[in-house]
Scaffold this motif. Structure first.
Motif, PDB file in Angstrom:
ATOM      1  N   LYS A  63       0.844  -1.193   0.000  1.00 53.43           N
ATOM      2  CA  LYS A  63       0.000   0.000   0.000  1.00 53.43           C
ATOM      3  C   LYS A  63       0.881   1.246   0.000  1.00 53.43           C
ATOM      4  O   LYS A  63       1.829   1.346   0.783  1.00 53.43           O
ATOM      5  N   ALA A  64       0.557   2.197  -0.863  1.00 48.54           N
ATOM      6  CA  ALA A  64       1.327   3.435  -0.934  1.00 48.54           C
ATOM      7  C   ALA A  64       1.135   4.262   0.337  1.00 48.54           C
ATOM      8  O   ALA A  64       0.074   4.232   0.960  1.00 48.54           O
ATOM      9  N   ARG A  65       2.159   5.009   0.680  1.00 51.53           N
ATOM     10  CA  ARG A  65       2.110   5.797   1.911  1.00 51.53           C
ATOM     11  C   ARG A  65       0.982   6.817   1.891  1.00 51.53           C
ATOM     12  O   ARG A  65       0.390   7.113   2.926  1.00 51.53           O
ATOM     13  N   GLU A  66       0.657   7.346   0.705  1.00 46.46           N
ATOM     14  CA  GLU A  66      -0.377   8.392   0.649  1.00 46.46           C
ATOM     15  C   GLU A  66      -1.766   7.884   1.024  1.00 46.46           C
ATOM     16  O   GLU A  66      -2.669   8.673   1.293  1.00 46.46           O
ATOM     17  N   LEU A  67      -1.964   6.558   1.050  1.00 51.84           N
ATOM     18  CA  LEU A  67      -3.262   6.020   1.465  1.00 51.84           C
ATOM     19  C   LEU A  67      -3.434   6.037   2.982  1.00 51.84           C
ATOM     20  O   LEU A  67      -4.529   5.810   3.481  1.00 51.84           O
ATOM     21  N   GLY A  68      -2.342   6.287   3.707  1.00 50.44           N
ATOM     22  CA  GLY A  68      -2.437   6.369   5.159  1.00 50.44           C
ATOM     23  C   GLY A  68      -2.953   5.087   5.774  1.00 50.44           C
ATOM     24  O   GLY A  68      -2.524   3.982   5.433  1.00 50.44           O
ATOM     25  N   ARG A  69      -3.911   5.234   6.679  1.00 51.88           N
ATOM     26  CA  ARG A  69      -4.461   4.070   7.376  1.00 51.88           C
ATOM     27  C   ARG A  69      -5.698   3.497   6.692  1.00 51.88           C
ATOM     28  O   ARG A  69      -6.376   2.641   7.259  1.00 51.88           O
ATOM     29  N   GLU A  70      -5.991   3.988   5.518  1.00 55.45           N
ATOM     30  CA  GLU A  70      -7.157   3.477   4.800  1.00 55.45           C
ATOM     31  C   GLU A  70      -6.995   1.986   4.543  1.00 55.45           C
ATOM     32  O   GLU A  70      -5.977   1.535   4.024  1.00 55.45           O
ATOM     33  N   ARG A  71      -8.001   1.223   4.932  1.00 57.33           N
ATOM     34  CA  ARG A  71      -7.916  -0.237   4.893  1.00 57.33           C
ATOM     35  C   ARG A  71      -8.230  -0.766   3.491  1.00 57.33           C
ATOM     36  O   ARG A  71      -9.212  -0.367   2.868  1.00 57.33           O
ATOM     37  N   VAL A  72      -7.393  -1.666   3.015  1.00 60.63           N
ATOM     38  CA  VAL A  72      -7.606  -2.346   1.745  1.00 60.63           C
ATOM     39  C   VAL A  72      -8.020  -3.780   2.058  1.00 60.63           C
ATOM     40  O   VAL A  72      -7.352  -4.476   2.821  1.00 60.63           O
ATOM     41  N   VAL A  73      -9.135  -4.238   1.464  1.00 58.27           N
ATOM     42  CA  VAL A  73      -9.697  -5.540   1.797  1.00 58.27           C
ATOM     43  C   VAL A  73      -9.984  -6.344   0.539  1.00 58.27           C
ATOM     44  O   VAL A  73     -10.057  -5.781  -0.560  1.00 58.27           O
ATOM     45  N   PRO A  74     -10.151  -7.660   0.675  1.00 60.60           N
ATOM     46  CA  PRO A  74     -10.541  -8.456  -0.501  1.00 60.60           C
ATOM     47  C   PRO A  74     -11.811  -7.908  -1.146  1.00 60.60           C
ATOM     48  O   PRO A  74     -12.744  -7.510  -0.461  1.00 60.60           O
ATOM     49  N   GLY A  75     -11.818  -7.905  -2.460  1.00 58.57           N
ATOM     50  CA  GLY A  75     -12.949  -7.354  -3.207  1.00 58.57           C
ATOM     51  C   GLY A  75     -12.728  -5.930  -3.652  1.00 58.57           C
ATOM     52  O   GLY A  75     -13.422  -5.443  -4.564  1.00 58.57           O
ATOM     53  N   ASP A  76     -11.782  -5.225  -3.032  1.00 57.52           N
ATOM     54  CA  ASP A  76     -11.496  -3.845  -3.428  1.00 57.52           C
ATOM     55  C   ASP A  76     -10.957  -3.803  -4.852  1.00 57.52           C
ATOM     56  O   ASP A  76     -10.121  -4.628  -5.247  1.00 57.52           O
ATOM     57  N   LEU A  77     -11.411  -2.824  -5.623  1.00 61.50           N
ATOM     58  CA  LEU A  77     -10.806  -2.500  -6.908  1.00 61.50           C
ATOM     59  C   LEU A  77      -9.814  -1.382  -6.652  1.00 61.50           C
ATOM     60  O   LEU A  77     -10.169  -0.363  -6.036  1.00 61.50           O
ATOM     61  N   ALA A 103     -19.898  -2.381   1.180  1.00 60.03           N
ATOM     62  CA  ALA A 103     -18.832  -2.642   2.149  1.00 60.03           C
ATOM     63  C   ALA A 103     -19.435  -3.364   3.344  1.00 60.03           C
ATOM     64  O   ALA A 103     -20.252  -2.792   4.068  1.00 60.03           O
ATOM     65  N   LEU A 104     -19.057  -4.613   3.523  1.00 64.43           N
ATOM     66  CA  LEU A 104     -19.536  -5.403   4.660  1.00 64.43           C
ATOM     67  C   LEU A 104     -18.681  -5.072   5.869  1.00 64.43           C
ATOM     68  O   LEU A 104     -17.459  -5.238   5.848  1.00 64.43           O
ATOM     69  N   ARG A 105     -19.339  -4.618   6.936  1.00 64.45           N
ATOM     70  CA  ARG A 105     -18.631  -4.206   8.149  1.00 64.45           C
ATOM     71  C   ARG A 105     -19.095  -5.014   9.356  1.00 64.45           C
ATOM     72  O   ARG A 105     -20.201  -5.520   9.381  1.00 64.45           O
ATOM     73  N   ARG A 106     -18.229  -5.071  10.345  1.00 62.86           N
ATOM     74  CA  ARG A 106     -18.636  -5.585  11.646  1.00 62.86           C
ATOM     75  C   ARG A 106     -17.745  -4.961  12.705  1.00 62.86           C
ATOM     76  O   ARG A 106     -16.668  -4.427  12.400  1.00 62.86           O
ATOM     77  N   THR A 107     -18.188  -5.016  13.957  1.00 60.90           N
ATOM     78  CA  THR A 107     -17.401  -4.522  15.079  1.00 60.90           C
ATOM     79  C   THR A 107     -17.183  -5.668  16.061  1.00 60.90           C
ATOM     80  O   THR A 107     -17.823  -6.720  15.973  1.00 60.90           O
ATOM     81  N   THR A 111     -20.855  -2.331  21.345  1.00 59.42           N
ATOM     82  CA  THR A 111     -20.482  -1.052  21.957  1.00 59.42           C
ATOM     83  C   THR A 111     -19.162  -0.527  21.421  1.00 59.42           C
ATOM     84  O   THR A 111     -18.755   0.570  21.757  1.00 59.42           O
ATOM     85  N   ASP A 112     -18.476  -1.305  20.588  1.00 62.23           N
ATOM     86  CA  ASP A 112     -17.170  -0.920  20.063  1.00 62.23           C
ATOM     87  C   ASP A 112     -17.343   0.125  18.964  1.00 62.23           C
ATOM     88  O   ASP A 112     -17.998  -0.125  17.958  1.00 62.23           O
ATOM     89  N   PRO A 113     -16.750   1.315  19.125  1.00 61.60           N
ATOM     90  CA  PRO A 113     -16.921   2.361  18.102  1.00 61.60           C
ATOM     91  C   PRO A 113     -16.090   2.118  16.854  1.00 61.60           C
ATOM     92  O   PRO A 113     -16.275   2.807  15.840  1.00 61.60           O
ATOM     93  N   VAL A 114     -15.173   1.163  16.885  1.00 60.30           N
ATOM     94  CA  VAL A 114     -14.291   0.916  15.743  1.00 60.30           C
ATOM     95  C   VAL A 114     -14.907  -0.147  14.843  1.00 60.30           C
ATOM     96  O   VAL A 114     -15.036  -1.305  15.230  1.00 60.30           O
ATOM     97  N   GLU A 115     -15.313   0.262  13.654  1.00 61.94           N
ATOM     98  CA  GLU A 115     -15.881  -0.683  12.706  1.00 61.94           C
ATOM     99  C   GLU A 115     -14.798  -1.178  11.768  1.00 61.94           C
ATOM    100  O   GLU A 115     -13.838  -0.466  11.452  1.00 61.94           O
ATOM    101  N   ARG A 116     -14.948  -2.406  11.328  1.00 62.96           N
ATOM    102  CA  ARG A 116     -13.938  -3.033  10.484  1.00 62.96           C
ATOM    103  C   ARG A 116     -14.582  -3.505   9.191  1.00 62.96           C
ATOM    104  O   ARG A 116     -15.550  -4.279   9.218  1.00 62.96           O
ATOM    105  N   VAL A 117     -14.069  -3.040   8.061  1.00 65.20           N
ATOM    106  CA  VAL A 117     -14.551  -3.504   6.763  1.00 65.20           C
ATOM    107  C   VAL A 117     -13.955  -4.889   6.512  1.00 65.20           C
ATOM    108  O   VAL A 117     -12.749  -5.099   6.649  1.00 65.20           O
ATOM    109  N   ILE A 118     -14.808  -5.852   6.168  1.00 65.10           N
ATOM    110  CA  ILE A 118     -14.359  -7.225   5.931  1.00 65.10           C
ATOM    111  C   ILE A 118     -14.130  -7.474   4.449  1.00 65.10           C
ATOM    112  O   ILE A 118     -13.089  -7.994   4.042  1.00 65.10           O
TER     113      ILE A 118
END
Length: 353
Positions: A63-77, A103-107, A111-118
């Protein structure tokens, strides 16, 4: 001895690290190639560049540095630059993520405020549930249905191990509310019935398989994609739970003629948090309850203590004991989810395990 006098010519100003002007403009990378992410492993991404085209090429990318913490997941183009030959030892670079259709997400819990894209850009969520060994968990199914609808995906319920138990009761709960139900039979780690129906339901779509460990997800993938060699595991006799055999999500193309079909096998889950789903949106995932709730008084919360809630009358008006029990189970599942999202639930009910 003469004393030397210093002036400004004796001072050398060295540019600091921050002297170079910063910009928020990212490189255009006009020469980037589009690829589909099929797997993620410790910061390295398996990408199929020009998927389906004449120049299709699997590559490994970072992942390029300019993407920062943006998550890349299976299915992404993604847009990929650099060495895209796929030769051994080469490494390409992901510089952009194409806007996601879904985007399929789960936590971790409700009560967890951090959602995760699967998984990204999937068409349907296939909830794989064993009819026995391990026992089915309807509240877990309901959670997955809610997550699918929230992500803009359709939901399919796949009942495995029909050779061990009757699929009719669970099928009767979900077919009337628009969830497509598929039934398969298994002999050990081999699929023996229902495979053609499964192929038909998945054809031309990107489908995510989600379920507890030991329900037969990997067995199903091995039947659909010969050569995938997804590890299968037995169910613990003491806990009734399966052993995790898949450690990360992976997208696999189903071979065959006709439209391109993908399945995404995910690690077995024991909970599915819905902290990212607004409480007001929960009822929409229960189509049967949503229709009844239209008769509720204005401002009804639909909670267990809500006065004159039409949902309670619906349960009471069931034609027989079996129907009453089924309706009560549906209402109980919805209210548990609602209580978990509004913070009024018992801590043990905040995720289905």
């Amino acid at each position: 001895m003469a004393v030397r006098r210093y002036d400004e010519s004796d001072v050398r100003v060295r540019p600091g690290r921050g002297s170079r002007p910063r910009t928020k403009q990212r490189p255009e990378h006009a020469d980037a190639r589009v690829g589909m992410v099929t797997g993620v492993d410790r910061g390295r991404y398996a990408v199929l560049v020009d998927a389906g085209g004449p120049d299709e090429q699997p590559v490994v990318a970072m992942k390029a540095r300019e993407l920062g913490r943006e998550r890349v997941v299976p299915g992404d183009l993604v847009d990929v630059v650099g060495d895209t030959t796929g030769d051994t030892g080469t490494l390409a670079r992901i510089v952009r993520i194409v806007e996601r259709r879904t985007a399929l997400r789960r936590t971790a819990d409700d009560t967890d405020p951090v959602e995760r894209v699967i998984v990204a850009n999937a068409d349907q969520l296939v909830i794989v549930t064993a009819l026995a060994d391990p026992e089915p968990r309807p509240r877990m199914i309901d959670r997955c249905v809610v997550a699918a609808y929230d992500a803009g995906m359709s939901a399919v319920l796949m009942l495995t191990k029909a050779d061990l138990a009757d699929p009719a009761p669970l099928s009767a709960m979900y077919t009337p509310v628009g969830v497509r139900v598929l039934v398969t039979g298994m002999d050990g780690d081999r699929l023996v019935s229902g495979l053609e129906d499964v192929r038909s339901a998945l054809a031309g779509k990107v489908s995510v398989l989600v379920g507890h460990s030991g329900v037969g997800k990997s067995t199903l993938v091995n039947a659909l994609v010969p050569g995938a060699y997804r590890a299968t595991g037995a169910v613990n006799d003491t806990t009734g739970r399966g052993r995790h055999t898949s450690s990360s999500a992976v997208a696999l193309r189903v071979p065959g003629e006709g439209p391109v079909t993908w399945v995404v096998d995910t690690p077995g889950v024991r909970s599915f948090g819905l902290a990212h789903v607004e409480p007001a949106h929960l009822l929409a995932a229960f189509a049967d309850l949503a229709e009844v709730a239209q008769a509720c008084p204005r401002g009804c919360t639909h909670a267990g203590d809500a006065p004159d809630c039409a949902l309670d009358d619906w349960v009471s008006a069931a034609p027989d004991d079996a129907a009453r029990a089924a309706r009560a189970a549906r209402l109980d599942s919805f209210r548990r989810l609602l209580a978990a999202r509004t913070g009024t639930a018992d801590p043990d009910d905040r995720t289905e395990r």
